[in-house]
Enzyme design. Structure first.
Site, PDB file in Angstrom:
ATOM      1  N   CYS A 185     -33.246   4.896  35.099  1.00 39.94           N
ATOM      2  CA  CYS A 185     -33.165   6.040  36.550  1.00 39.94           C
ATOM      3  C   CYS A 185     -33.950   7.116  36.869  1.00 39.94           C
ATOM      4  O   CYS A 185     -34.230   8.076  37.035  1.00 39.94           O
ATOM      5  CB  CYS A 185     -31.402   6.537  36.375  1.00 39.94           C
ATOM      6  SG  CYS A 185     -31.396   7.554  34.760  1.00 39.94           S
ATOM      7  N   ARG A 204     -30.389   2.311 -11.940  1.00 39.56           N
ATOM      8  CA  ARG A 204     -31.738   1.055 -12.529  1.00 39.56           C
ATOM      9  C   ARG A 204     -32.683   2.193 -12.453  1.00 39.56           C
ATOM     10  O   ARG A 204     -33.924   2.345 -13.889  1.00 39.56           O
ATOM     11  CB  ARG A 204     -31.938  -0.036 -12.102  1.00 39.56           C
ATOM     12  CG  ARG A 204     -33.237  -0.008 -12.650  1.00 39.56           C
ATOM     13  CD  ARG A 204     -33.574  -1.901 -12.666  1.00 39.56           C
ATOM     14  NE  ARG A 204     -34.433  -2.433 -11.789  1.00 39.56           N
ATOM     15  CZ  ARG A 204     -35.183  -3.466 -11.401  1.00 39.56           C
ATOM     16  NH1 ARG A 204     -34.204  -4.491 -12.122  1.00 39.56           N
ATOM     17  NH2 ARG A 204     -35.597  -3.781 -10.761  1.00 39.56           N
ATOM     18  N   CYS A 221     -31.576   8.527  27.282  1.00 34.55           N
ATOM     19  CA  CYS A 221     -31.433   8.944  28.470  1.00 34.55           C
ATOM     20  C   CYS A 221     -30.820  10.397  28.698  1.00 34.55           C
ATOM     21  O   CYS A 221     -29.290   9.991  28.549  1.00 34.55           O
ATOM     22  CB  CYS A 221     -30.928   8.512  30.218  1.00 34.55           C
ATOM     23  SG  CYS A 221     -30.705   8.773  31.066  1.00 34.55           S
ATOM     24  N   CYS A 277     -27.027   8.421  35.308  1.00 33.15           N
ATOM     25  CA  CYS A 277     -27.241   6.930  35.141  1.00 33.15           C
ATOM     26  C   CYS A 277     -26.886   5.912  34.495  1.00 33.15           C
ATOM     27  O   CYS A 277     -25.412   5.216  34.961  1.00 33.15           O
ATOM     28  CB  CYS A 277     -27.851   7.245  33.678  1.00 33.15           C
ATOM     29  SG  CYS A 277     -29.089   5.917  33.155  1.00 33.15           S
ATOM     30  N   LYS A 291     -27.321 -14.738  -7.531  1.00 33.63           N
ATOM     31  CA  LYS A 291     -27.652 -13.167  -7.493  1.00 33.63           C
ATOM     32  C   LYS A 291     -27.822 -12.256  -6.386  1.00 33.63           C
ATOM     33  O   LYS A 291     -27.452 -12.811  -5.914  1.00 33.63           O
ATOM     34  CB  LYS A 291     -29.689 -14.059  -7.570  1.00 33.63           C
ATOM     35  CG  LYS A 291     -29.952 -12.499  -7.636  1.00 33.63           C
ATOM     36  CD  LYS A 291     -32.072 -12.829  -7.657  1.00 33.63           C
ATOM     37  CE  LYS A 291     -32.310 -11.354  -8.329  1.00 33.63           C
ATOM     38  NZ  LYS A 291     -32.524 -10.527  -7.304  1.00 33.63           N
ATOM     39  N   ASP A 343       0.884  -1.261  -0.111  1.00 36.37           N
ATOM     40  CA  ASP A 343      -0.161  -0.414   0.041  1.00 36.37           C
ATOM     41  C   ASP A 343       0.589   1.329   0.401  1.00 36.37           C
ATOM     42  O   ASP A 343       1.065   2.103  -0.417  1.00 36.37           O
ATOM     43  CB  ASP A 343      -0.912   0.056   1.474  1.00 36.37           C
ATOM     44  CG  ASP A 343      -1.715  -1.061   1.072  1.00 36.37           C
ATOM     45  OD1 ASP A 343      -2.293  -2.558  -0.260  1.00 36.37           O
ATOM     46  OD2 ASP A 343      -2.813  -1.082   1.987  1.00 36.37           O
ATOM     47  N   ASP A 399     -26.949  -9.459  -4.308  1.00 35.20           N
ATOM     48  CA  ASP A 399     -28.324  -8.400  -3.715  1.00 35.20           C
ATOM     49  C   ASP A 399     -27.388  -7.378  -3.366  1.00 35.20           C
ATOM     50  O   ASP A 399     -27.172  -6.364  -2.144  1.00 35.20           O
ATOM     51  CB  ASP A 399     -28.694  -9.390  -2.064  1.00 35.20           C
ATOM     52  CG  ASP A 399     -29.681  -9.184  -1.753  1.00 35.20           C
ATOM     53  OD1 ASP A 399     -30.523  -8.472  -2.551  1.00 35.20           O
ATOM     54  OD2 ASP A 399     -30.428  -9.311  -0.926  1.00 35.20           O
ATOM     55  N   SER A 426     -36.454  -6.164 -15.538  1.00 38.18           N
ATOM     56  CA  SER A 426     -36.508  -7.150 -13.745  1.00 38.18           C
ATOM     57  C   SER A 426     -36.308  -8.361 -14.306  1.00 38.18           C
ATOM     58  O   SER A 426     -36.524  -8.875 -15.240  1.00 38.18           O
ATOM     59  CB  SER A 426     -37.314  -6.170 -12.767  1.00 38.18           C
ATOM     60  OG  SER A 426     -38.878  -6.837 -13.024  1.00 38.18           O
ATOM     61  N   LYS A 444     -35.202 -18.372  -6.187  1.00 40.19           N
ATOM     62  CA  LYS A 444     -34.955 -16.886  -4.991  1.00 40.19           C
ATOM     63  C   LYS A 444     -35.330 -18.680  -3.978  1.00 40.19           C
ATOM     64  O   LYS A 444     -35.516 -18.983  -3.711  1.00 40.19           O
ATOM     65  CB  LYS A 444     -36.372 -16.305  -4.655  1.00 40.19           C
ATOM     66  CG  LYS A 444     -36.290 -15.281  -5.426  1.00 40.19           C
ATOM     67  CD  LYS A 444     -35.898 -14.283  -4.957  1.00 40.19           C
ATOM     68  CE  LYS A 444     -35.836 -13.018  -5.794  1.00 40.19           C
ATOM     69  NZ  LYS A 444     -36.257 -11.325  -4.833  1.00 40.19           N
ATOM     70  N   CYS A 487     -36.518   6.320  31.807  1.00 39.83           N
ATOM     71  CA  CYS A 487     -35.031   5.528  31.245  1.00 39.83           C
ATOM     72  C   CYS A 487     -35.600   4.295  32.177  1.00 39.83           C
ATOM     73  O   CYS A 487     -35.733   4.853  33.618  1.00 39.83           O
ATOM     74  CB  CYS A 487     -33.948   6.021  32.145  1.00 39.83           C
ATOM     75  SG  CYS A 487     -32.756   5.329  32.079  1.00 39.83           S
ATOM     76  N   TYR A 489     -22.801  -8.743 -14.554  1.00 39.35           N
ATOM     77  CA  TYR A 489     -23.164  -9.930 -14.928  1.00 39.35           C
ATOM     78  C   TYR A 489     -23.984 -10.136 -16.645  1.00 39.35           C
ATOM     79  O   TYR A 489     -24.446 -10.766 -16.828  1.00 39.35           O
ATOM     80  CB  TYR A 489     -23.831 -10.091 -13.939  1.00 39.35           C
ATOM     81  CG  TYR A 489     -25.228  -9.542 -14.189  1.00 39.35           C
ATOM     82  CD1 TYR A 489     -26.319  -9.378 -15.344  1.00 39.35           C
ATOM     83  CD2 TYR A 489     -24.847  -8.208 -12.817  1.00 39.35           C
ATOM     84  CE1 TYR A 489     -27.467  -8.076 -14.847  1.00 39.35           C
ATOM     85  CE2 TYR A 489     -25.809  -7.831 -11.881  1.00 39.35           C
ATOM     86  CZ  TYR A 489     -27.157  -7.333 -13.203  1.00 39.35           C
ATOM     87  OH  TYR A 489     -28.640  -5.901 -12.839  1.00 39.35           O
ATOM     88  N   GLU A 493     -26.063 -18.582 -12.984  1.00 37.04           N
ATOM     89  CA  GLU A 493     -25.407 -16.999 -11.288  1.00 37.04           C
ATOM     90  C   GLU A 493     -25.596 -17.213 -10.507  1.00 37.04           C
ATOM     91  O   GLU A 493     -26.933 -17.251 -10.118  1.00 37.04           O
ATOM     92  CB  GLU A 493     -24.589 -15.766 -12.457  1.00 37.04           C
ATOM     93  CG  GLU A 493     -24.317 -16.018 -14.031  1.00 37.04           C
ATOM     94  CD  GLU A 493     -25.085 -14.810 -14.900  1.00 37.04           C
ATOM     95  OE1 GLU A 493     -24.646 -13.500 -14.563  1.00 37.04           O
ATOM     96  OE2 GLU A 493     -24.734 -14.952 -15.880  1.00 37.04           O
TER      97      GLU A 493
END
Ligand code: AMP
Ligand code: ZN
Length: 666
Positions: free
Chosen positions: A406, A134, A421, A427, A113, A31, A115, A80, A309, A403, A222, A111
Site C-alpha cells: 500500500c 556452565r 505497515c 492495507c 549429544k 491431571d 542440544d 567441554s 558431530k 509497504c 548424562y 550417548e
C-alpha cells in the site's frame, strides 16, 4: 496421622506423580486428580507455615523472582568436549587412549549429544541443593529457582543415592513444545523464536521463575560427579541416575568395541530426526571410570570422551530475490526466494530472513551464494554468505522503507526487530489477513468460507472488514468465480452459524495484536463483556492476571480506534456473542456414573480442564490412559495417533465434544 505426616505424604505422592508423568512419560492419575491433591497441599502449607519446605512440589509452579543471578564456583570443573567428524578421527582418538592405557580392549558408552544448555545440579541427602549453568566451566550462574520448575528434574531422590554429588545434563526444549510456543507467538503477531537451543538457554536466565514454569522444558542427564561414587563404569552411572529418579534417555548404549560405536553413530545419523528433541551428534565415553581417571584431561576437555558431530544439514544455493510479506497485524517479514535445492529430503525454494537486522548482520545480497540450513525450525534459514562467490557488481541490500502493498511509510518501534505497515485498516493484506484470521477454526470457525474466498470477496469490493461478512447476500456471491448456488448457500449458512460462537472466541477472532487464545480467555473471564473491556483503562487491564503492559496498551489502542468502534457496534447488531454466556459447567448430575472417559486432543467448546470437570461433575471418571476399563474416548482435534490406535484396538467408542454434550444435556 498428624498434620506434618499428612503434608509429607502428599508431597511424596505428588513427587511420584510428577516422576511418572515427566520422567517415565506414564501418568497414573488424571491431571484433574493431580490438581486437587496439589491444591490440598497448598492449603495445608498456607495453614501451617511452620512446615514450609522450599523443596515442596507446590514450588514447581515458580513465583520466585531473581534480579541478579549469583555467580558460584563449580566444585568440579565443567569441561567441554573435543569434536570429531569422521571414522578416522575416532580411530585416532582410540589409539591415543590405548597409548596411555596400554594396548587393552576398551568399552564405550555411546550417548546422543543433546542440544540445549548445560547444567550442573548438586544434591545433598537426596535433596536438590543448587543448579548452576556452565558459565566458563569454572564458575556459572545459580539458576536453582528456575530449574526447580522443570518437572523432569527431581527435587527429592529415591533409592540408594550417595549423600552428596553433582549431576550434569542438558536443559532442552523438545521440538513439539518449541513449535507450540512459536505457533502461539505467530498467532498473536509476534516474531517466533529462532531455534530450540537458544530458547532453552534463554529460559534459564528469565527473572520470573513462573515464566520458566510455563515453558515445556525438559532435562536429560548424562554424568554423575563426586567422591566415592557407587559405580565403576559410565554405563552403570547412567543406570544409577535413572534409578534415583533422573531422566536418562534410553538410547544410551554400551558398545563392546569401536565397531559397535560406529554402528551406533551410523544408526543415529539416519534416525536422529525420529527423536522428539534435537541432537547434533553422539558422545562417546570410555566406559571404565578407572581408565577415565588414568587418562585425565587436557586444558579444555576430557581425554576419555569425544563428541562425534553429525554433518550439518546444510547446502548452498543462489538467492534470486527478496520479497516482503505483510502479516495481518502489519508486521513485515522478508523472505528469501532461492534457486530450488535439495535439503534434508525436501526441495527448498524459500527461506526466512527474519528482519532487517539479520540481513544487515549477515550482509545478504541478491545473487549471493548463500548457505541454507534446516534445524528444528519449520522453515529453513540462511546462515551465511559464501563471500568468495559474490559477483563483482553486487550491491548492498537496502531494506524497503514503504509497504510493498500500500506504499505507506513503514515504522519500527524502538526495541522491536520488525518493521510495520501502520495502515492497519487500508492495507490489503492486513484487511484480508484480519478477516482470514476471524474465520479460522479456533476463532469463528466459519464453514464454507476459506482464505482464498476471503481474498476474492475483498477484491470484488464485498468485504472490507469482518462485520461486512454478515451483510453478504446470496445473489452478490453467485456471480463470483467458482461460486455455485450451493457453495454460496453454505457460505451464508456458515456465517449465520458463527453467531453462536462464545464470547472468548469472538474476542480472539477480533485479531487484537498480542491477544492470542489464552489472553482472550483471560480477558473474557475477567470482564465478561466487550463493553467492560472497551471501558477498561491501561491500569485496570494490567491488574488482570498475565496481562502485561504491551498487551494492555494494544487492547486500549484497539478500542480507542473509531473504525473498530463502528465494527463492534455492527457486530452487536448482527447478534454476535459479545458477552459471556452462562457457563455450561454448572450442570451437575449422575448421568455418567460408572463410566470412565479418556480425554484426548484439543477442543473448541471446552478447555481440557473444563471438559474433565464436566465429566466429573456428572459422575463420570477421568482416566489418564486408554485401557480395557475405558468406556469412551472424547476426542478433539489432534488426537494422538497412538491413542487412536489403542482405542480402535480395544473397540472403545470415540466421541466428539458435541456428542459428549448431548450425553450430559440430553
Ligand atoms: P560443546 O559445547 O560443543 O563443547 O559440547 C560439549 C557439551 O555437550 C557439554 O558441555 C554438554 O553440555 C553437551 N552434551 C550434550 N549431550 C551430552 C552427553 N550425552 N554427554 C556429555 N555432554 C553432552
Ligand atoms: Zn501496507
Amino acid at each position: 496421622m498428624d498434620i506434618l505426616q499428612k503434608i509429607q505424604a502428599l508431597r511424596d505422592e505428588l513427587n511420584q506423580h510428577n516422576y511418572n508423568y515427566y520422567v517415565l512419560d506414564n501418568p497414573t492419575i488424571s491431571d484433574y486428580e493431580f490438581d486437587i491433591k496439589l491444591k490440598e497441599l497448598q492449603q495445608l502449607e498456607e495453614q501451617y507455615p511452620q512446615y514450609h519446605d522450599e523443596n515442596s512440589p507446590t514450588h514447581r509452579v515458580g513465583g520466585a523472582i531473581t534480579k541478579n543471578f549469583e555467580t558460584v564456583q563449580h566444585e568440579f570443573r565443567m569441561y567441554s568436549l573435543d569434536n570429531s567428524y569422521s571414522k578416522e578421527d575416532l580411530l585416532d582418538w582410540e589409539k591415543r587412549a590405548q597409548k596411555i592405557l596400554g594396548d587393552v580392549p576398551l568399552e564405550y558408552t555411546c550417548e546422543l549429544k543433546y542440544d540445549g544448555a548445560s547444567i550442573s545440579i548438586s544434591y545433598e541427602n537426596g535433596k536438590l541443593k543448587r543448579a548452576v549453568t556452565r558459565g566458563d566451566g569454572f564458575q556459572g550462574d545459580d539458576v536453582t529457582n528456575n530449574i526447580k520448575t522443570i518437572k523432569a528434574v527431581p527435587i527429592q531422590l529415591k533409592g540408594d543415592y550417595p549423600e552428596k554429588f553433582d549431576i550434569r545434563g542438558e536443559i532442552i526444549l523438545p521440538l513439539a513444545g518449541f513449535e507450540k510456543m512459536n505457533q502461539e507467538l505467530i498467532e498473536i503477531g509476534e516474531t517466533p523464536y529462532a531455534n530450540p537451543r537458544n530458547t532453552a538457554s534463554g529460559s534459564l536466565k528469565l527473572q520470573d521463575s513462573s515464566e520458566v514454569a510455563k515453558r515445556p522444558l525438559d532435562c536429560l542427564l548424562y554424568s554423575i560427579i563426586g567422591n566415592n561414587l557407587p559405580f565403576t563404569t559410565q554405563f552403570e552411572g547412567l543406570e544409577k541416575a535413572r534409578a534415583w529418579g533422573f531422566k536418562v534417555p534410553k538410547q544410551s548404549h554400551l558398545a563392546k568395541n569401536m565397531d559397535e560405536v560406529l554402528d551406533f553413530i551410523n544408526h543415529w545419523d539416519k534416525h536422529r530426526h525420529d527423536m522428539p528433541f534435537e541432537t547434533d551428534g553422539v558422545v562417546v565415553k570410555i566406559n571404565n571410570i578407572h581408565q577415565q581417571e588414568e587418562l585425565g584431561y587436557t586444558a579444555k576437555s576430557p581425554r576419555w570422551a569425544i563428541a562425534y558431530k553429525f554433518k550439518a544439514e546444510q547446502v548452498s544455493t543462489r538467492l534470486n530475490s527478496i520479497s516482503y510479506q505483510v502479516g495481518r497485524t502489519g508486521a513485515i517479514t522478508p523472505v528469501a526466494n532461492l534457486e530450488p535445492v535439495q535439503l534434508a529430503g525436501t526441495v527448498v525454494k524459500r527461506a526466512s530472513l527474519h528482519n532487517a537486522d539479520q540481513i544487515e548482520k549477515l550482509d545478504i545480497r541478491i545473487n549471493d551464494e548463500v548457505f541454507v540450513e534446516k534445524g528444528g525450525e519449520i522453515i529453513p534459514k540462511i546462515i551465511g554468505v559464501d563471500f568468495d562467490k559474490r559477483p563483482q557488481d553486487s550491491e548492498k541490500t537496502v531494506y524497503i522503507s514503504q509497504c510493498p502493498e500500500c506504499q505507506t511509510d513503514l515504522v519500527r518501534k524502538e526495541g522491536e526487530a520488525q518493521h510495520y505497515c501502520p495502515n492497519f485498516y487500508g492495507c490489503p493484506p492486513q484487511i484480508i489477513g484480519k478477516v482470514q484470521h476471524y474465520i479460522t477454526r479456533k476463532a469463528m470457525d466459519i464453514e464454507g468460507l476459506g482464505g482464498e474466498t476471503v481474498a476474492l470477496l475483498f477484491n470484488n469490493g464485498l468485504v472490507n472488514n469482518y462485520a461486512d461478512l454478515y451483510e453478504l447476500k446470496k445473489d452478490q456471491l453467485i456471480p463470483l468465480e467458482r461460486m455455485a448456488e450451493k457453495s454460496a448457500e453454505n457460505l451464508i449458512n456458515g456465517i449465520e452459524k458463527s453467531k453462536e460462537i462464545p464470547f472468548e472466541r469472538v474476542l480472539y477472532a477480533l485479531g487484537i495484536r498480542y491477544v492470542g487464545e489464552t489472553v482472550a480467555k483471560k480477558l473474557a473471564k475477567h470482564y465478561k463483556s466487550i463493553d467492560a473491556i472497551a471501558n477498561a483503562s491501561l491500569t485496570d487491564l494490567v491488574i488482570v492476571d498475565e496481562i502485561g503492559e504491551k498487551i494492555a496498551q494494544s487492547v486500549v489502542e484497539f478500542f480507542d480506534n473509531q473504525e473498530n468502534k463502528l465494527i463492534i457496534e455492527r457486530l452487536k447488531k448482527y447478534g454476535i456473542q459479545l458477552e459471556m454466556a452462562v457457563s455450561n459447567d454448572t450442570v451437575v448430575s449422575d448421568k455418567l456414573s460408572g463410566k470412565t472417559f479418556v480425554v484426548s486432543g484439543v477442543f473448541s467448546k471446552f478447555s481440557r480442564d473444563d471438559l474433565k470437570k464436566a465429566i466429573e461433575d456428572n459422575g463420570g471418571k477421568v482416566g489418564s490412559s486408554i485401557s480395557a476399563k475405558t468406556h469412551y474416548v472424547v476426542a478433539g482435534d489432534n488426537m494422538g495417533p497412538s491413542k487412536l490406535e489403542k482405542a480402535n484396538q480395544l473397540n472403545i467408542p470415540i466421541i466428539n465434544e458435541d456428542e459428549f454434550l448431548t450425553m450430559v444435556n440430553g
